[in-house]
Write a protein that holds these residues in place. Structure first.
Motif, mmCIF file in Angstrom:
data_model
loop_
_atom_site.group_PDB
_atom_site.id
_atom_site.type_symbol
_atom_site.label_atom_id
_atom_site.label_comp_id
_atom_site.label_asym_id
_atom_site.label_seq_id
_atom_site.Cartn_x
_atom_site.Cartn_y
_atom_site.Cartn_z
ATOM 1 N N GLY A 47 60.066 70.476 2.686
ATOM 2 C CA GLY A 47 58.690 70.001 2.653
ATOM 3 C C GLY A 47 58.547 68.688 1.908
ATOM 4 O O GLY A 47 57.785 67.811 2.312
ATOM 5 N N ARG A 48 59.285 68.543 0.821
ATOM 6 C CA ARG A 48 59.247 67.277 0.067
ATOM 7 C C ARG A 48 59.892 66.155 0.867
ATOM 8 O O ARG A 48 59.345 65.056 0.973
ATOM 9 N N MET A 94 45.846 68.094 13.449
ATOM 10 C CA MET A 94 46.401 69.391 13.072
ATOM 11 C C MET A 94 47.201 69.277 11.781
ATOM 12 O O MET A 94 47.111 70.142 10.904
ATOM 13 N N SER A 95 47.998 68.226 11.693
ATOM 14 C CA SER A 95 48.818 68.028 10.502
ATOM 15 C C SER A 95 47.947 67.901 9.263
ATOM 16 O O SER A 95 48.152 68.599 8.265
ATOM 17 N N ILE A 96 46.951 67.019 9.339
ATOM 18 C CA ILE A 96 46.102 66.747 8.177
ATOM 19 C C ILE A 96 45.273 67.967 7.783
ATOM 20 O O ILE A 96 45.167 68.299 6.601
ATOM 21 N N LEU A 97 44.709 68.628 8.782
ATOM 22 C CA LEU A 97 43.767 69.711 8.497
ATOM 23 C C LEU A 97 44.423 71.063 8.255
ATOM 24 O O LEU A 97 43.894 71.883 7.492
ATOM 25 N N VAL A 100 49.426 70.071 6.375
ATOM 26 C CA VAL A 100 49.646 69.345 5.122
ATOM 27 C C VAL A 100 49.122 70.099 3.899
ATOM 28 O O VAL A 100 49.810 70.138 2.873
ATOM 29 N N PRO A 101 47.938 70.726 3.967
ATOM 30 C CA PRO A 101 47.503 71.467 2.774
ATOM 31 C C PRO A 101 48.486 72.565 2.349
ATOM 32 O O PRO A 101 48.761 72.727 1.156
ATOM 33 N N ILE A 102 49.027 73.280 3.318
ATOM 34 C CA ILE A 102 50.013 74.317 2.992
ATOM 35 C C ILE A 102 51.287 73.667 2.465
ATOM 36 O O ILE A 102 51.858 74.112 1.457
ATOM 37 N N ASN A 103 51.738 72.608 3.131
ATOM 38 C CA ASN A 103 52.960 71.924 2.707
ATOM 39 C C ASN A 103 52.820 71.355 1.300
ATOM 40 O O ASN A 103 53.766 71.433 0.505
ATOM 41 N N ASN A 123 54.413 81.804 6.871
ATOM 42 C CA ASN A 123 54.212 82.301 8.234
ATOM 43 C C ASN A 123 53.036 81.598 8.908
ATOM 44 O O ASN A 123 53.092 81.274 10.095
ATOM 45 N N ARG A 124 51.967 81.354 8.151
ATOM 46 C CA ARG A 124 50.810 80.626 8.696
ATOM 47 C C ARG A 124 51.220 79.199 9.062
ATOM 48 O O ARG A 124 50.882 78.690 10.126
ATOM 49 N N TRP A 125 51.979 78.544 8.162
ATOM 50 C CA TRP A 125 52.471 77.191 8.447
ATOM 51 C C TRP A 125 53.309 77.203 9.723
ATOM 52 O O TRP A 125 53.151 76.334 10.576
#
Length: 148
Positions: A47-48, A94-97, A100-103, A123-125
């Protein structure tokens, strides 16, 4: 010059698809098969690492597609390129909303500070990522078709 832009854009988006496909169907299943702490630490590191690169790749792919759509407006396949660019917009949103918050949370986790629901969040990610992969695969297919 337009041909070079078309080929370059298709290659850039194709490589993006390859990386994201391998995350979804190769890397994450490998991580998930590791002992619990290793899986979480591997995902945090991924993720980093990818979190620093992917925004540029996604936005770059979108910009290249938009430039192709504008420059090739009166050429065959322009409609396909416009649809591909629209799909890339969907992938960025999709990435932003969603992703990315999960990541951003998961990339800071360690074994000591991860939340109890970390597997549920991963799992949601993964579910959101599968949908995003389908969207960018469709965009790539449209670009490849427009190029042909």
């Amino acid at each position: 010059m337009l041909t070079a832009l078309e080929v370059f854009t298709t290659v850039v988006v194709g490589l993006l698809v390859g990386v994201e496909f391998s995350v979804a169907f190769v890397l994450n299943p490998i991580f998930n098969g590791l002992p619990e702490d290793s899986a979480q630490l591997g995902r945090a590191h991924g993720g980093r690492m990818l979190g620093a690169l992917m925004p540029f790749w996604y936005i770059g792919s979108l910009v290249l597609s938009a430039v192709w759509a504008i420059a090739g407006w009166h050429h065959p396949g322009a409609g396909l390129v416009v649809i591909a660019a629209a799909l890339l917009i969907v992938s960025v949103l999709m990435s932003i909303l969603l992703l990315v918050p999960i990541n951003n949370r998961s990339k800071t986790w360690t074994v000591e500070n991860r939340p109890e629901d970390w597997k549920e969040q991963m799992n949601r990610w993964d579910r959101f990522h599968y949908v995003r992969v389908a969207v960018i695969v469709a965009a790539f297919a449209l670009l490849a078709t427009a190029l042909a």
